[in-house]
Design an enzyme around this catalytic site. Sequence first.
Site, mmCIF file in Angstrom:
data_model
loop_
_atom_site.group_PDB
_atom_site.id
_atom_site.type_symbol
_atom_site.label_atom_id
_atom_site.label_comp_id
_atom_site.label_asym_id
_atom_site.label_seq_id
_atom_site.Cartn_x
_atom_site.Cartn_y
_atom_site.Cartn_z
ATOM 1 N N HIS A 297 0.824 -1.213 0.000
ATOM 2 C CA HIS A 297 0.000 0.000 0.000
ATOM 3 C C HIS A 297 0.856 1.260 0.000
ATOM 4 C CE1 HIS A 297 -4.287 -1.494 0.811
ATOM 5 N NE2 HIS A 297 -3.575 -2.521 0.406
ATOM 6 N N VAL B 109 0.989 4.244 -3.790
ATOM 7 C CA VAL B 109 0.561 5.646 -3.707
ATOM 8 C C VAL B 109 1.796 6.510 -3.438
ATOM 9 C CG1 VAL B 109 -1.041 7.242 -2.593
ATOM 10 C CG2 VAL B 109 -1.614 4.825 -2.714
ATOM 11 N N GLY C 236 4.616 6.185 -4.675
ATOM 12 C CA GLY C 236 5.830 5.361 -4.676
ATOM 13 C C GLY C 236 6.190 4.876 -3.277
ATOM 14 N N ASP D 278 7.668 5.342 -0.411
ATOM 15 C CA ASP D 278 8.324 6.485 0.238
ATOM 16 C C ASP D 278 7.832 6.746 1.652
ATOM 17 O OD1 ASP D 278 5.782 7.447 -0.164
ATOM 18 O OD2 ASP D 278 6.419 9.398 -0.914
ATOM 19 N N HIS E 98 -1.392 -13.193 -0.911
ATOM 20 C CA HIS E 98 -2.587 -13.601 -0.171
ATOM 21 C C HIS E 98 -2.488 -15.049 0.307
ATOM 22 C CE1 HIS E 98 -5.170 -10.145 -2.099
ATOM 23 N NE2 HIS E 98 -4.305 -9.722 -1.212
ATOM 24 N N ASP F 144 -6.149 -17.691 2.438
ATOM 25 C CA ASP F 144 -5.746 -19.006 1.930
ATOM 26 C C ASP F 144 -6.263 -20.017 2.941
ATOM 27 O OD1 ASP F 144 -4.510 -21.366 1.350
ATOM 28 O OD2 ASP F 144 -2.455 -20.604 1.498
#
Length: 323
Positions: free
Chosen positions: A64, A68, A70, A72, A186, A238
Amino acid sequence: MEVVFAVFVMTLLRGFHAQGLGGLEIGFYSSSCPNAEAIIRATVEAHFNKDPTIAAGLLRLHFHDCFVQGCDGSILITGASAERNALANFGLRGFEVIDDAKTLLEASCPGAVSCADILALAARDAVVLSNGPSWEVPTGRRDGRVSSKSEASSLPSPLDSIAIQRNKFMSKGLNDHDLVTLVGAHTIGQTDCLFFRYRLYNFTTTGNADPTLNQAFLPQLQAICPKNGDGSKRVTLDKDSQFKFDVSFFKNVRDGNGILESDQRLWGEAATSSIVQNYAGNVRGLLGLRFDFEFPKAMIKMSGIEVKTGAQGEIRKICSMFN
Ligand code: HEM
């Protein structure tokens, strides 16, 4: 003279190497903070020993962050209008692990290690602790100075079609192969009922559940996520091994046991289903070994999205606040 020449060649090689990794390099902190990677690993491990579910939280946190602005550290900033408070970032976990690592790093080498790098290294350590593959993480990211809730729309949603997922990944320089490989994350972790419950009831115009969902698995999911029940109940992504970084997630997608609609859709289109099939393996899981090899490659690509290096951005003192 020879020494000067050797230093010149080394600097040149370092430069080439760094260029190949988008300005990042392996072992960036080897002289400025030699124990940086060990400190981060020990912090992640200490949290993992208390709560193994934190591994999945840390891996998702890095993803995540990267999608957004990069990779950073923009996801770590607090504040009402910050990225972290966007709906797409609902349920993100592991912030305290990054803060703890940062506190120790600042005590050891003040102002040296970026929060963005802590995220990338912690994600790798989380995979390793979950019995997944290891890899060397190129480092040298700088922390960004912007964190805006409104930019989080570049993150994929579980309702996205393959075409939309593909576009979102492509806009970050990632192809179908990277998409399927990275969604293989996942294989660990969980989701809230609210992200997929709509698949279980009145999904079709005739009032049935999502027909791509394995009908034998349906009653189990309905029992955990009743129609009008608590949407915050957690379900493993899973169903066979939520703590083990393996290929069973792909077998589940192949068999109609994918939980998120976006995961199950990977089986609905030839371009992505062939990759799922490849990872799921058909000779006693032998081909499944490839996921161990491809996941680190895809992670290095994702961890390099729009990184800030050199004089760009800053090295935050506190990860949740701009300097
Ligand atoms: C199409 C792309 C993707 C979509 C739509 C998606 C969506 C989601 C959603 C809805 C959840 C459940 C969140 C919750 O209820 O707490 C989740 C969890 C998770 N995602 Fe993804 N994801 C995608 C790709 C990725 C990628 C690329 C990674 C990492 C490389 C990743 C790592 C994870 C992990 C580890 C979890 C479990 C988190 C936990 O247990 O706290 N996801 N994802």
